[in-house]
Motif scaffolding. Structure first.
Motif, short mmCIF file in Angstrom:
data_model
loop_
_atom_site.label_atom_id
_atom_site.label_comp_id
_atom_site.label_asym_id
_atom_site.label_seq_id
_atom_site.Cartn_x
_atom_site.Cartn_y
_atom_site.Cartn_z
N ASN A 80 -3.95 13.69 -1.20
CA ASN A 80 -4.16 12.23 -1.32
C ASN A 80 -5.62 12.00 -1.72
OD1 ASN A 80 -4.49 9.49 -0.97
ND2 ASN A 80 -3.33 9.40 0.95
N ARG B 113 -10.57 0.53 -4.77
CA ARG B 113 -11.84 0.96 -5.39
C ARG B 113 -12.90 -0.15 -5.31
NH1 ARG B 113 -10.63 6.00 -8.05
NH2 ARG B 113 -12.88 6.29 -7.89
N HIS C 33 -12.89 -1.68 0.24
CA HIS C 33 -12.12 -2.17 1.40
C HIS C 33 -11.62 -1.02 2.28
CE1 HIS C 33 -12.25 -6.30 0.15
NE2 HIS C 33 -11.71 -6.00 -1.03
N GLY C 34 -11.28 0.11 1.64
CA GLY C 34 -10.81 1.25 2.43
C GLY C 34 -11.89 1.75 3.37
N TYR D 274 -12.40 8.29 4.01
CA TYR D 274 -12.76 8.57 5.41
C TYR D 274 -14.17 9.17 5.49
CZ TYR D 274 -7.86 7.62 6.32
OH TYR D 274 -6.64 7.01 6.40
N SER E 119 -16.63 8.55 3.44
CA SER E 119 -17.56 7.42 3.23
C SER E 119 -17.76 6.63 4.51
CB SER E 119 -17.01 6.46 2.19
OG SER E 119 -17.23 6.96 0.93
N VAL F 73 -4.72 0.17 1.63
CA VAL F 73 -5.34 -0.90 0.85
C VAL F 73 -4.34 -1.35 -0.21
CG1 VAL F 73 -7.27 -1.49 -0.68
CG2 VAL F 73 -7.65 0.04 1.26
N HIS G 130 -6.47 -4.28 -4.79
CA HIS G 130 -7.83 -4.40 -4.22
C HIS G 130 -8.49 -3.05 -3.99
CE1 HIS G 130 -7.31 -8.71 -3.65
NE2 HIS G 130 -6.08 -8.43 -3.23
N ALA H 36 0.82 -1.22 0.00
CA ALA H 36 0.00 0.00 0.00
C ALA H 36 0.85 1.27 0.00
CB ALA H 36 -0.94 0.00 1.21
C1 COA Z 1 -6.83 5.81 0.09
C2 COA Z 1 -7.15 4.32 0.05
C3 COA Z 1 -7.09 3.79 1.46
C4 COA Z 1 -8.57 4.11 -0.54
O1 COA Z 1 -8.90 2.73 -0.46
P1 COA Z 1 -10.03 2.06 -1.41
O2 COA Z 1 -10.23 0.66 -0.95
O3 COA Z 1 -9.66 2.26 -2.83
O4 COA Z 1 -11.30 2.96 -1.05
P2 COA Z 1 -12.84 2.59 -1.31
O5 COA Z 1 -12.97 1.64 -2.46
O6 COA Z 1 -13.45 2.16 -0.01
O7 COA Z 1 -13.41 4.01 -1.74
C5 COA Z 1 -13.95 4.92 -0.83
C6 COA Z 1 -14.34 6.20 -1.53
O8 COA Z 1 -13.16 6.88 -1.98
C7 COA Z 1 -13.22 7.10 -3.39
N1 COA Z 1 -11.86 6.92 -3.90
C8 COA Z 1 -11.00 5.91 -3.62
N2 COA Z 1 -9.85 6.10 -4.28
C9 COA Z 1 -9.98 7.25 -4.98
C10 COA Z 1 -9.13 7.97 -5.85
N3 COA Z 1 -7.88 7.55 -6.13
N4 COA Z 1 -9.59 9.13 -6.37
C11 COA Z 1 -10.82 9.59 -6.09
N5 COA Z 1 -11.69 8.94 -5.28
C12 COA Z 1 -11.28 7.78 -4.74
C13 COA Z 1 -14.15 6.04 -3.90
O9 COA Z 1 -14.74 6.42 -5.12
C14 COA Z 1 -15.18 5.96 -2.79
O10 COA Z 1 -16.05 7.07 -2.89
P3 COA Z 1 -17.63 6.90 -2.60
O11 COA Z 1 -17.75 6.24 -1.25
O12 COA Z 1 -18.13 8.31 -2.63
O13 COA Z 1 -18.13 6.03 -3.69
C15 COA Z 1 -6.13 3.56 -0.88
O14 COA Z 1 -6.09 4.21 -2.12
C16 COA Z 1 -4.73 3.49 -0.31
O15 COA Z 1 -4.41 2.58 0.44
N6 COA Z 1 -3.85 4.44 -0.69
C17 COA Z 1 -2.44 4.41 -0.26
C18 COA Z 1 -2.28 4.53 1.23
C19 COA Z 1 -2.99 5.75 1.77
O16 COA Z 1 -2.99 6.79 1.15
N7 COA Z 1 -3.58 5.61 2.96
C20 COA Z 1 -4.32 6.68 3.61
C21 COA Z 1 -3.34 7.64 4.16
S1 COA Z 1 -3.88 8.40 5.64
#
Ligand code: COA
Length: 288
Positions: free
Chosen positions: A263, A232, A235-236, A270, A272, A226, A230, A169
């Motif tokens: 980010n 989008r 899971h986040g 968060y 959501s 995440v 996995h 991640a």
């Molecule tokens: C940020 C992160 C945790 C999101 O995890 P994910 O599993 O893809 O998120 P979800 O599928 O649960 O999506 C949740 C919401 O965020 C949105 N989202 C997720 N990634 C996105 C992106 N890159 N750009 C825009 N929106 C995004 C989704 O559309 C969804 O929106 P909705 O609830 O309005 O439909 C993941 O991209 C990650 O691990 N990134 C690297 C580590 C990180 O940045 N951690 C957080 C730092 S504090």
């Protein structure tokens, strides 16, 4: 009365952590948290003790700092001393002067609570505002609905999965099983939990570590990630909801997290999961 800077070492670390716990507040959740020290503990007890600084007056700790990487000081103060001129002057003198064992010469950053005089005075001294961060906060008065999917608490059998997701991640992560064990052996981990989400295929998909600061205090999510394979798929959001529920079980009054505003995935994730964004905050940065 003068302000005394100290590296408390292993013997004094407990007192610094007690102060940090006491200062946590739902009204001002954006500040150095015991969980930040707990996460740092992956480098070992000695390294953690060596990275903490305290500033005291009359034997009472008024500020605690964590040297959280080269050139980054994260500091917070007793709430009633956020505007204390003598404290701000002393901290800034110690931060600016490379020989004092706080920060090196060159490019450095100081994180402090947004209402801290220390930040105002660094900016007045010619430092510049760093990148914007978004704090997010979720009240835990009401029970948290169950998260979607399969989520487990990390025990010895799941450490390899926990480490794998962390490394996938966060590009450039140096996390290892040894580091997880060092963190979990630390005294602060008694108030923490690591959770892991699994995809329907059984693959490890998402991780979070949550840190309580004690009953009635805001708890911290640090870190949360995440696996890129996995993303989008919810899971986040699910692991964030599970993190909030775990903190509620640990007695936290609210759950808190702070992420760079740039980010793009983190803030909507968060939100959501029921977190509310607060006004952006910025470190004070001294260009090299
Ligand atoms: C940020 C992160 C945790 C999101 O995890 P994910 O599993 O893809 O998120 P979800 O599928 O649960 O999506 C949740 C919401 O965020 C949105 N989202 C997720 N990634 C996105 C992106 N890159 N750009 C825009 N929106 C995004 C989704 O559309 C969804 O929106 P909705 O609830 O309005 O439909 C993941 O991209 C990650 O691990 N990134 C690297 C580590 C990180 O940045 N951690 C957080 C730092 S504090």
């Amino acid at each position: 009365m003068t302000i005394v800077l100290a590296t408390p070492g292993s013997d004094g670390l407990d007192a610094a952590v007690v102060a940090l716990r006491e200062w946590q507040s739902d009204a001002a959740p954006r500040q150095l948290h015991p969980g930040d020290v707990g996460w740092f503990w992956q480098l070992g007890a000695q390294a953690t003790a060596a990275a903490v600084r305290t500033w005291s007056r009359d034997g009472r700790i008024l500020a605690v700092g964590l040297l959280d990487g080269p050139g980054l000081l994260r500091i917070t103060t007793a709430p009633e001393t956020r505007r204390d001129r003598e404290l701000a002057r002393s901290v800034i003198a110690d931060v600016i002067e490379p020989g004092r064992g706080v920060l090196p010469e060159g490019a450095v950053d100081v994180e402090a609570p947004p209402d801290a005089l220390i930040l105002d005075q660094l900016l007045e001294a010619g430092w510049v505002a760093g990148e914007p961060w978004t704090p997010l906060h979720r009240d835990l008065t009401e029970p948290v609905p169950p998260p979607a999917g399969r989520i487990e608490v990390v025990d010895a059998d799941r450490v390899a999965d926990r480490v794998e997701v962390q490394r996938a991640a966060f590009g450039g992560s140096s996390f290892t099983t040894q580091r997880w064990q060092a963190m979990a052996a630390g005294s602060l981990y008694r108030d923490a939990r690591c959770l892991i989400a699994y995809a329907d295929s059984g693959a490890a998909a998402a991780i979070v570590t949550v840190w309580s600061a004690g009953p009635g205090k805001p708890g911290l999510l640090e870190p949360l990630g995440v696996h890129p394979d996995h993303r989008r798929r919810g899971h986040g959001t699910a692991i964030t909801v599970a993190a909030a529920a775990a903190l509620r079980e640990l007695g936290a009054s609210s759950a808190f997290v702070c992420t760079p505003s740039g980010n793009l995935g983190a803030v909507p994730t968060y939100v959501s999961a029921g977190f509310q964004p607060h006004a952006e905050v910025r470190d004070a940065h001294r260009p090299g």
